[in-house]
Write an enzyme that holds these catalytic residues in place. Structure first.
Site, PDB file in Angstrom:
ATOM      1  N   ALA A   1      33.804  43.731  43.861  1.00 59.39           N
ATOM      2  CA  ALA A   1      33.831  42.233  43.882  1.00 59.39           C
ATOM      3  C   ALA A   1      34.904  41.573  42.991  1.00 59.39           C
ATOM      4  O   ALA A   1      35.515  42.386  42.299  1.00 59.39           O
ATOM      5  CB  ALA A   1      32.463  41.793  43.911  1.00 59.39           C
ATOM      6  N   ASN A   2      34.454  40.112  42.881  1.00 59.28           N
ATOM      7  CA  ASN A   2      35.322  39.559  42.062  1.00 59.28           C
ATOM      8  C   ASN A   2      34.438  38.501  41.361  1.00 59.28           C
ATOM      9  O   ASN A   2      33.086  38.296  41.930  1.00 59.28           O
ATOM     10  CB  ASN A   2      36.595  38.994  42.544  1.00 59.28           C
ATOM     11  CG  ASN A   2      36.288  38.115  43.843  1.00 59.28           C
ATOM     12  OD1 ASN A   2      35.619  37.241  43.818  1.00 59.28           O
ATOM     13  ND2 ASN A   2      36.833  38.583  44.782  1.00 59.28           N
ATOM     14  N   ARG A   3      35.162  37.542  40.575  1.00 60.73           N
ATOM     15  CA  ARG A   3      34.356  36.701  39.902  1.00 60.73           C
ATOM     16  C   ARG A   3      34.111  35.110  40.466  1.00 60.73           C
ATOM     17  O   ARG A   3      33.742  34.278  39.999  1.00 60.73           O
ATOM     18  CB  ARG A   3      34.929  36.445  38.419  1.00 60.73           C
ATOM     19  CG  ARG A   3      34.637  37.349  37.593  1.00 60.73           C
ATOM     20  CD  ARG A   3      35.210  37.172  36.203  1.00 60.73           C
ATOM     21  NE  ARG A   3      35.037  38.153  35.281  1.00 60.73           N
ATOM     22  CZ  ARG A   3      35.913  39.139  34.954  1.00 60.73           C
ATOM     23  NH1 ARG A   3      37.094  39.338  35.495  1.00 60.73           N
ATOM     24  NH2 ARG A   3      35.623  40.131  34.179  1.00 60.73           N
TER      25      ARG A   3
ATOM     26  N   ALA B   1      37.800  34.207  48.041  1.00 62.86           N
ATOM     27  CA  ALA B   1      38.263  35.203  47.451  1.00 62.86           C
ATOM     28  C   ALA B   1      38.030  36.465  47.798  1.00 62.86           C
ATOM     29  O   ALA B   1      37.197  37.324  47.211  1.00 62.86           O
ATOM     30  CB  ALA B   1      38.114  35.240  46.066  1.00 62.86           C
TER      31      ALA B   1
END
Length: 412
Positions: free
Chosen positions: A217-219, A283
């Protein structure tokens, strides 16, 4: 604004009548009393029993009802209310109102009332665009009637799309409140810059599963994408928000499709098209695991991590940009970079056939990922537009204003 108010809801005969059930619920949530009148056509789509259960009141269906009319019931319904709402308002209903026809209970009430009337039209795009319907809408507007919608989107008929969808219940309820609060000018449809436009927006991260408990995942928090969706809806657009896993609430009055992975997000976007505008703010993870492990991967004592076979995820922006059938008139992508911001954004603009790229530096020190502020640069074929640091809601508002200007300026 609706607490203690009485709304007479006239449901006429169109497939959008099913939305009126949710509309009853939305009005009652706002503490309004809802008295429902159904035409014979409406009863072909929904039942008086369902409407009565939601309104917690009697449903009126007949003009020549001995019990209801012993004290001229249609006059009471026309006068003992704060507003009359017609949703859906069919082409036939609008035509009858223009010519003063009162051949059933609904049209008799509309002819006898001295209260504000709000119409939520719903019909096939060809019917809405017919000169007769447009003349009728103009006449009703000049007579002081209010309008909300219709919206652009897919119709009940397979393969049909255009302007004709009934506005969403939350938007209609909001408009009722604005009329009763004196914020809407009688006879003038609210001039919203994106009215009739359909917008598809992606937001948040994606989660690419490794095993049942781990994922890539990402932030991304989804705050920017969700803010854009809210701003577009407030500008009158029909918004479909495709959201990855986020912890923030869904924007109100917007259709939200929740997904987890990049592949699911791409499919949801395809399902939401065609549209006038697509804004790819999510994102999306660039890579996923080739095959998700069916069980939690355990350490083997060697001190070495397991090898993960990564594959490239589908590029949603490029997929839409290079598909002439799916591509909307205005396609906007985001470039979240940590270096060479303008160079990378300009390259993305060309490679992915986008119209605009909203570029921002997401280096850790900037606090943009997950934060409440953003500093963006709009990259297009016309050059680069620098914006100052703004709250993400302000960025959303300015972006929607720019989109509206795009559609309201020649040759668009």
């Amino acid at each position: 604004m609706l607490a203690g108010k009485t709304i007479v809801l006239i449901i006429s005969g169109g497939i959008a009548a099913y939305k009126s059930l949710d509309l009853i619920r939305r009005l009652r949530e706002r503490k309004a009393r809802v008295r429902v009148v159904m035409t014979k056509g409406a009863q072909q789509f929904i039942t008086p029993l369902a409407a009565g259960a939601l309104s917690a009141d009697k449903v009126y269906t007949e003009l020549f009802d001995r019990e209801a009319e012993q004290d001229v019931g249609h006059i009471r319904l026309a006068r003992e209310c704060d507003l009359i709402l017609v949703a859906p308002a069919t082409a036939d209903m609008m035509a009858k109102m223009v010519h003063g026809i009162a051949d059933d209970l609904a049209t008799a009430i509309l002819l006898a009332t001295d209260k504000p009337v709000l119409l939520a039209p719903a019909m096939n795009p060809s019917m809405w665009g017919n000169p007769a319907t447009q003349r009728n809408q103009a006449t009703l507007s000049s007579d002081g009637k209010h309008f909300v919608g219709p919206k652009r989107g897919e119709m009940a008929e397979s393969g049909e799309a255009g302007i004709g969808r009934m506005a969403e219940p939350l938007e209609i309820a909001q408009e009722v409140g604005e009329i009763l609060a004196g914020k809407a000018v009688s006879g003038t449809p609210i001039d919203k810059p994106l009215s009739g436009r359909r917008v598809v927006i992606t937001s948040g991260p994606t989660h690419e599963p490794i095993d049942p408990v781990r994922y890539i995942a990402n932030r991304s928090s989804g705050k920017q994408g969700h803010a854009i969706a809210q701003a577009a809806a407030e500008a009158g657009a029909d918004v479909i928000l495709v959201s990855g896993p986020v912890t923030i609430p869904d924007p109100q009055g917007i259709t939200v499709v929740h997904v987890e992975t990049a592949k699911a997000m791409l499919q949801a976007v395809k399902n939401a098209l065609p549209a006038d505008i697509a804004i790819m703010a999510a994102a999306v993870a660039d890579w996923g695991v080739a095959a998700e492990d069916g069980h939690k991967i355990k350490k083997d004592g060697s001190g070495k991590p397991p090898a993960l076979d990564l594959i490239e995820n589908p590029d949603i922006l490029a997929t839409i940009g290079h598909n002439d059938t799916l591509r909307p008139m205005l396609l906007i992508g985001f470039a979240a970079e940590t270096q060479n911001l303008l160079e990378n954004a300009t390259s993305k603009l060309t490679r992915k056939r986008a119209d605009w790229i909203v570029a921002n530096n997401v280096s850790a020190e900037g606090g943009i990922m997950g934060g409440d502020k953003n500093t963006v640069r709009i990259v297009s074929s016309e050059g680069v537009e620098d914006w100052p640091q703004l709250d993400k809601t302000e960025v959303a508002g300015r972006l929607v204003e720019k989109i509206a200007a795009f559609f309201n300026s020649p040759p668009h």
